[in-house]
Each structure stands twice: as C-alpha cells, then as structure tokens.
Enzyme design. Structure first.
Site, PDB file in Angstrom:
ATOM      1  N   ASP A   1     -33.759  -0.613   0.545  1.00  0.00           N
ATOM      2  CA  ASP A   1     -33.867   0.185  -0.376  1.00  0.00           C
ATOM      3  C   ASP A   1     -35.060   0.210  -0.881  1.00  0.00           C
ATOM      4  O   ASP A   1     -35.788   0.753  -2.231  1.00  0.00           O
ATOM      5  CB  ASP A   1     -32.724   0.125  -0.939  1.00  0.00           C
ATOM      6  CG  ASP A   1     -30.918  -0.060  -0.665  1.00  0.00           C
ATOM      7  OD1 ASP A   1     -31.433   1.362  -0.516  1.00  0.00           O
ATOM      8  OD2 ASP A   1     -30.364  -0.314  -1.160  1.00  0.00           O
TER       9      ASP A   1
ATOM     10  N   HIS B   1     -32.246  -9.739   1.414  1.00  0.00           N
ATOM     11  CA  HIS B   1     -30.911  -9.273   2.188  1.00  0.00           C
ATOM     12  C   HIS B   1     -30.225 -10.882   2.694  1.00  0.00           C
ATOM     13  O   HIS B   1     -31.100 -11.837   3.441  1.00  0.00           O
ATOM     14  CB  HIS B   1     -31.381  -8.821   2.844  1.00  0.00           C
ATOM     15  CG  HIS B   1     -30.448  -7.674   4.072  1.00  0.00           C
ATOM     16  ND1 HIS B   1     -29.685  -8.305   5.097  1.00  0.00           N
ATOM     17  CD2 HIS B   1     -30.031  -6.552   4.397  1.00  0.00           C
ATOM     18  CE1 HIS B   1     -28.718  -6.940   5.920  1.00  0.00           C
ATOM     19  NE2 HIS B   1     -29.108  -6.470   4.680  1.00  0.00           N
TER      20      HIS B   1
HETATM   21  N1  CMC Z   1     -34.774 -10.937  -6.867  1.00  0.00           N
HETATM   22  C1  CMC Z   1     -34.363 -12.568  -7.059  1.00  0.00           C
HETATM   23  N2  CMC Z   1     -34.510 -13.007  -6.433  1.00  0.00           N
HETATM   24  C2  CMC Z   1     -33.354 -13.229  -5.433  1.00  0.00           C
HETATM   25  C3  CMC Z   1     -33.136 -12.286  -5.410  1.00  0.00           C
HETATM   26  C4  CMC Z   1     -33.250 -10.863  -6.088  1.00  0.00           C
HETATM   27  N3  CMC Z   1     -33.654  -9.686  -5.081  1.00  0.00           N
HETATM   28  N4  CMC Z   1     -32.240 -12.151  -3.729  1.00  0.00           N
HETATM   29  C5  CMC Z   1     -31.642 -13.008  -3.924  1.00  0.00           C
HETATM   30  N5  CMC Z   1     -32.528 -13.919  -4.673  1.00  0.00           N
HETATM   31  C6  CMC Z   1     -33.091 -15.262  -4.825  1.00  0.00           C
HETATM   32  C7  CMC Z   1     -31.046 -15.855  -5.579  1.00  0.00           C
HETATM   33  O1  CMC Z   1     -31.442 -15.561  -6.861  1.00  0.00           O
HETATM   34  C8  CMC Z   1     -30.986 -17.376  -5.021  1.00  0.00           C
HETATM   35  O2  CMC Z   1     -31.736 -18.314  -5.361  1.00  0.00           O
HETATM   36  P1  CMC Z   1     -31.078 -19.725  -5.264  1.00  0.00           P
HETATM   37  O3  CMC Z   1     -31.161 -20.197  -4.184  1.00  0.00           O
HETATM   38  O4  CMC Z   1     -32.336 -20.156  -6.195  1.00  0.00           O
HETATM   39  O5  CMC Z   1     -29.764 -19.894  -6.505  1.00  0.00           O
HETATM   40  C9  CMC Z   1     -31.865 -16.976  -3.421  1.00  0.00           C
HETATM   41  O6  CMC Z   1     -32.550 -16.128  -3.611  1.00  0.00           O
HETATM   42  C10 CMC Z   1     -30.363 -16.537  -2.504  1.00  0.00           C
HETATM   43  O7  CMC Z   1     -29.981 -15.434  -3.076  1.00  0.00           O
HETATM   44  P2  CMC Z   1     -28.122 -15.069  -2.727  1.00  0.00           P
HETATM   45  O8  CMC Z   1     -28.036 -14.072  -3.937  1.00  0.00           O
HETATM   46  O9  CMC Z   1     -27.624 -16.338  -2.432  1.00  0.00           O
HETATM   47  O10 CMC Z   1     -28.361 -14.302  -1.412  1.00  0.00           O
HETATM   48  P3  CMC Z   1     -27.011 -13.217  -0.934  1.00  0.00           P
HETATM   49  O11 CMC Z   1     -27.092 -13.340   0.749  1.00  0.00           O
HETATM   50  O12 CMC Z   1     -25.822 -14.006  -1.869  1.00  0.00           O
HETATM   51  O13 CMC Z   1     -27.643 -12.030  -1.563  1.00  0.00           O
HETATM   52  C11 CMC Z   1     -28.496  -9.342  -1.848  1.00  0.00           C
HETATM   53  C12 CMC Z   1     -28.700 -10.838  -0.883  1.00  0.00           C
HETATM   54  C13 CMC Z   1     -29.354  -8.822  -1.087  1.00  0.00           C
HETATM   55  C14 CMC Z   1     -27.532  -9.575  -3.011  1.00  0.00           C
HETATM   56  C15 CMC Z   1     -29.717 -10.217  -2.893  1.00  0.00           C
HETATM   57  O14 CMC Z   1     -30.923 -10.325  -2.487  1.00  0.00           O
HETATM   58  C16 CMC Z   1     -29.543  -8.847  -4.309  1.00  0.00           C
HETATM   59  O15 CMC Z   1     -29.176  -9.541  -4.807  1.00  0.00           O
HETATM   60  N6  CMC Z   1     -31.131  -8.664  -3.657  1.00  0.00           N
HETATM   61  C17 CMC Z   1     -30.848  -7.612  -4.698  1.00  0.00           C
HETATM   62  C18 CMC Z   1     -30.041  -5.368  -4.520  1.00  0.00           C
HETATM   63  C19 CMC Z   1     -30.479  -5.208  -2.847  1.00  0.00           C
HETATM   64  O16 CMC Z   1     -31.948  -4.791  -2.941  1.00  0.00           O
HETATM   65  N7  CMC Z   1     -29.323  -4.735  -2.361  1.00  0.00           N
HETATM   66  C20 CMC Z   1     -29.640  -4.180  -0.981  1.00  0.00           C
HETATM   67  C21 CMC Z   1     -30.204  -4.624   0.619  1.00  0.00           C
HETATM   68  S1  CMC Z   1     -30.271  -3.947   1.382  1.00  0.00           S
HETATM   69  C22 CMC Z   1     -29.163  -2.287   1.301  1.00  0.00           C
HETATM   70  C23 CMC Z   1     -27.785  -2.670   1.897  1.00  0.00           C
HETATM   71  O17 CMC Z   1     -27.461  -2.935   3.371  1.00  0.00           O
HETATM   72  O18 CMC Z   1     -26.752  -2.621   0.911  1.00  0.00           O
END
Ligand code: CMC
Length: 428
Positions: free
Chosen positions: A363, A306
């Site tokens: 989720d 998140h």
């Molecule tokens: N599985 C594997 N690696 C992950 C995941 C994951 N679900 N989420 C983040 N990472 C890694 C990512 O690759 C990155 O690694 P590095 O630092 O080596 O590049 C690090 O963790 C930070 O991730 P980020 O994507 O830069 O973080 P963000 O804040 O931009 O993204 C997120 C947050 C929710 C989009 C992301 O965690 C994700 O895509 N999760 C899966 C989708 C999901 O479950 N979304 C629902 C969110 S809760 C409901 C809502 O509020 O909508």
C-alpha cells in the site's frame, strides 16, 4: 498416522499430536483433538500461530519476502501475466491454455452488466457516500438479484456466482465513482479488456469516445495482479468464516469488503497517501518518524509493516517500479513520490524500523500510482476490493469443496464473572 508427533505435557499427563507437513513452509501441529483429549483450548488472539485451514492457492514466506500463487512467483506474474490469466490460475489451479483463456475472458466479459434495477439501488445512497460503503451494500444486494446461483452445494452455481462477482465488480466500483461525481453510469463495452473496460467505465463519459492509454491499462492490470490474493489475511478469513455457515457467496464477499475497509488492512492505501500528502515535503519526514516511534502517539507510518512479511514485501518492489512507468506515460511529476522515496530510505536506516523489521508494504506506493491515474483517494480501497474478489471467491470455493470443512467456531478464554444470582432492581 503422521510421521512426526508433538508432545504436550499438561496436568502431569503427556499427550501426542500429529504434525502435518505442507508442500513447503512451516509444519503445523494438528490440535483438532486437543480439547476432546485434554479439556484445554489454545489461546491465539490475532491467529499469530494458527493455521485456520488447508489451502493450495497462495504461499507466503515472510522471512524471505516470497509470494507464490499456485507456485508462480508474484514478480513473474506481474511481469508476464494478465489479471484475467492470474484469476484463472487462482480459480483453477493451472495456467490456462489459449482456448481456456479465451473462453474465460469471454465468460467474464459477458457477465459485466448489472441488473438494471441496481441503478435505482445506487440512487438511495448519499452522493458523498464512501465508495466502500456503496460496495458493501451493492455486493451484499447481489444475492437479492441473482437467486439462480446461490445453491452453494452445486459446483455449477458456485462457478456462475464466482464469475458474476469477478465480472461485475469493476462495474460496481466504477458506478460508485460515477455516482459520487454526478456523472451518468457508463455501460461495459465488450471489445475492451477487463482493465480497459474498468478504466472506461470510470473515466469515460457518454458524450465522447474514451481512449484507453495502453501504459495505464498495463499498470492498472498489474496493480490488480498484485492485489489478487494474499493467503489467509483478515478479509479472506472473514469470507471463509462467513462462508463456513453456508451463507451465499455474495453475502460472504460483502463481509470481506467490510473487513478490507479497515485502515490496518486495505484501507491503508488511502491512509498512506493521505499521510504522505500531510507530510508534504521531505524536510518534515523526521518529525513523522519520531511520531511513529513514540509509544504515546497513536500515529503509525501507514503503508509500513506487515503481519507476515518481515523482509521486503515483494509486491512493494513491483509497485515502486510501476510508479515510474505511470509517471513517464502520463508525464506526471508529483512531489509526493519524492517524499515517499525519502521516507522509505530514512525509515529503513532507522534502528526502530530495522529492529521491528518494518518495511514498505503493497500500500505504500499504490496510492501514488492510483492518484496519478486520476482516482480520488476514497476509491483506492474499492480497487483493492475489486482485485481481491478473485482471491476471495477462489478461497471460498476451495473451502466449500473441502470435505473437512465445518462451521468456523472459535472458543475463548473466559474472564468474566462466574455464575451468580440475579438481583431484583429494587434491591440494587
Ligand atoms: N509504524 C510504526 N510502528 C509500527 C508500524 C508502523 N506502520 N507497524 C508496526 N509497528 C510496531 C508496533 O507498534 C509494534 O511495536 P511494539 O513491538 O513495540 O509494540 C511492532 O511494530 C509490531 O507491530 P504489530 O502491530 O504488533 O504487528 P501486527 O502484525 O499486529 O500488525 C500491521 C501489522 C500491518 C497491522 C501494522 O504493521 C500496521 O498497522 N501497519 C500500518 C497499516 C498498513 O500499512 N497496513 C497495510 C498492510 S498490507 C496490505 C494488506 O494486506 O491489507
């Protein structure tokens, strides 16, 4: 003059900016005069360090796993409140008195029917249309049906359109489902609760009485509470940005629905269950954990991670216990729940997930419950949209009532070609 000041050195000059304090949470550096005084912009794609507005609705402490609506912890609301009461709280700032609660329920209940012409609107969609595609279209179309509540400068219009949106969303979502399975639309029934009514419009048929199962109604209502609002997330910011131009509320909420649909946001509940079903059995978990860690593989553990929570998502805790309640009430056993529990345990003990502070989010478990209740995966995000409409309209109202509100208009770091002369086609 704010007590605290932040200093910025740029081009050999020092500039001071006020530091504003909220009632809790991080201070913010007020840089509204930055461009005017320095000629520079800030650069923050994804708004990781930017407070886009002032808000008194929802507070999140991502480090501590805290989520408060108008000060009340989400765990307490999920346990003791109802979705209608939480909606009232978000819209009005305080919990309702008994009379206020009854009046609010009455108003919402009596706005649940849709304009009859909208039935025809549904017929224009393909039967296999995704419910979110239908939701975007139908909610956007509401502005063509309810002109009498689109004067956004009139608080009474704003109130009526907010009530209409909250009240009609279950009818719209249920109709999207009914259309996809080829069953007749069910009309709302006023002696049922908001959530009971939605369950009946979704799963009932005109040929027989539908009995709402109290445990399912309670679980569903709790799911709605857990999704009601979540501060300045992507879809809420979309609603605010759309609304900042003066667009009508129905158009703004349609924009929010479109944003929510994405798999990184609300679409993750659908993606998470699809992923758990693909994993299938606990012995296949390590393979998927390796894939999630592989930088060259686009696969991510859906329902994990998140932007704000770097500790457990408090909504996921409530969701996990709700799975058990629904399974018991419906006498369901789904091996996918076992897979989910084991996946969580394995991921949380893996250094990759520990270091990156990746925990299950709201989720991760919601899809398992919704599937046990009988919803197809394509409806999951539509249910999220239904509940989040409360937060969207509350945030939209807050923004329109804010005297400091101006049109949202970000700037950019331009990296394209500098000015050059046009070359005629014959010379290229
Ligand atoms: N599985 C594997 N690696 C992950 C995941 C994951 N679900 N989420 C983040 N990472 C890694 C990512 O690759 C990155 O690694 P590095 O630092 O080596 O590049 C690090 O963790 C930070 O991730 P980020 O994507 O830069 O973080 P963000 O804040 O931009 O993204 C997120 C947050 C929710 C989009 C992301 O965690 C994700 O895509 N999760 C899966 C989708 C999901 O479950 N979304 C629902 C969110 S809760 C409901 C809502 O509020 O909508």
């Amino acid at each position: 003059m704010a007590d605290k000041q932040a200093k910025l050195e740029l081009g050999g000059q020092t500039y001071e900016f006020p530091v504003l304090e909220g009632s809790t949470g991080p201070d913010v550096v007020d840089i509204r005069k930055l461009y005017g005084s320095t000629g520079a912009f800030t650069f923050d794609p994804g708004y990781k360090s930017t407070a886009s507005c002032e808000s008194a609705l929802t507070y999140i402490d991502g480090q501590e796993g805290v989520l408060l609506h108008r000060g009340y912890p989400i765990g307490q609301l999920a346990e003791h409140s109802s979705f209608m009461e939480t909606a009232y709280l978000l819209l009005n700032g305080e919990l309702p008195s008994q009379q206020e609660y009854e009046d609010f329920n009455y108003t919402i209940t009596r706005h649940t029917m849709l304009h009859d012409q909208l039935n025809t609107f549904y017929q224009g969609f393909r039967r296999d249309a995704h419910p979110m595609a239908i939701m975007c279209g139908v909610v956007g179309a509401l502005s063509a049906f309810y002109h009498d509540s689109t004067d956004i400068s009139d608080p009474e219009h704003r109130k009526i359109s907010s009530h209409r949106l909250i009240a009609k969303m279950p009818t719209i979502a249920a109709m999207a489902y009914k259309y996809s399975v080829g069953q007749p639309f069910m009309q709302p029934k006023n002696d049922l609760s908001y959530t009971g009514n939605f369950l009946r419009m979704t799963f009932g048929v005109p040929a027989e009485e539908y009995e709402v199962i109290p445990a399912v109604e309670k679980a569903m209502d709790r799911i709605f509470i857990l999704h009601a609002d979540h501060e300045q997330n992507a879809s809420t910011s979309t609603v605010r940005l759309a609304g900042s131009s003066g667009a009508n509320p129905f158009a703004c909420i349609a924009a929010g629905i479109a944003c929510l649909w994405g798999p990184a946001h609300g679409g993750a509940n659908e993606a998470a269950l699809n992923m758990l079903r693909e994993i299938g059995t606990p012995d296949r978990i390590p393979h998927y954990i390796e894939r999630a860690k592989d930088k060259n593989d686009p696969f991510r553990l859906m329902g994990f991670g998140h932007r704000v929570y770097k500790n457990y998502d408090p909504r996921a805790t409530v969701m996990q216990s709700t799975v058990r309640e629904v399974f018991d009430a419906l006498n369901v056993k789904d091996p996918v729940f076992e897979t989910a529990l084991q996946l969580e345990e394995i991921a949380l003990s893996d250094p990759y997930f520990k270091e990156k502070k990746l925990f299950p989010n709201v989720d991760f478990y919601s899809g398992i419950i919704l599937s046990a209740i009988g919803f197809p995966t394509t409806m999951f995000t539509a249910l999220f949209a239904l509940a989040r409409t409360v937060g969207w309209v509350a945030q939209w109202n807050e923004m329109i009532s804010d005297p400091a509100q101006v049109i949202g208009r970000p700037r950019q770091l331009y990296t394209g070609p500098v000015e050059r002369d046009y070359v005629p086609l014959s010379e290229r």
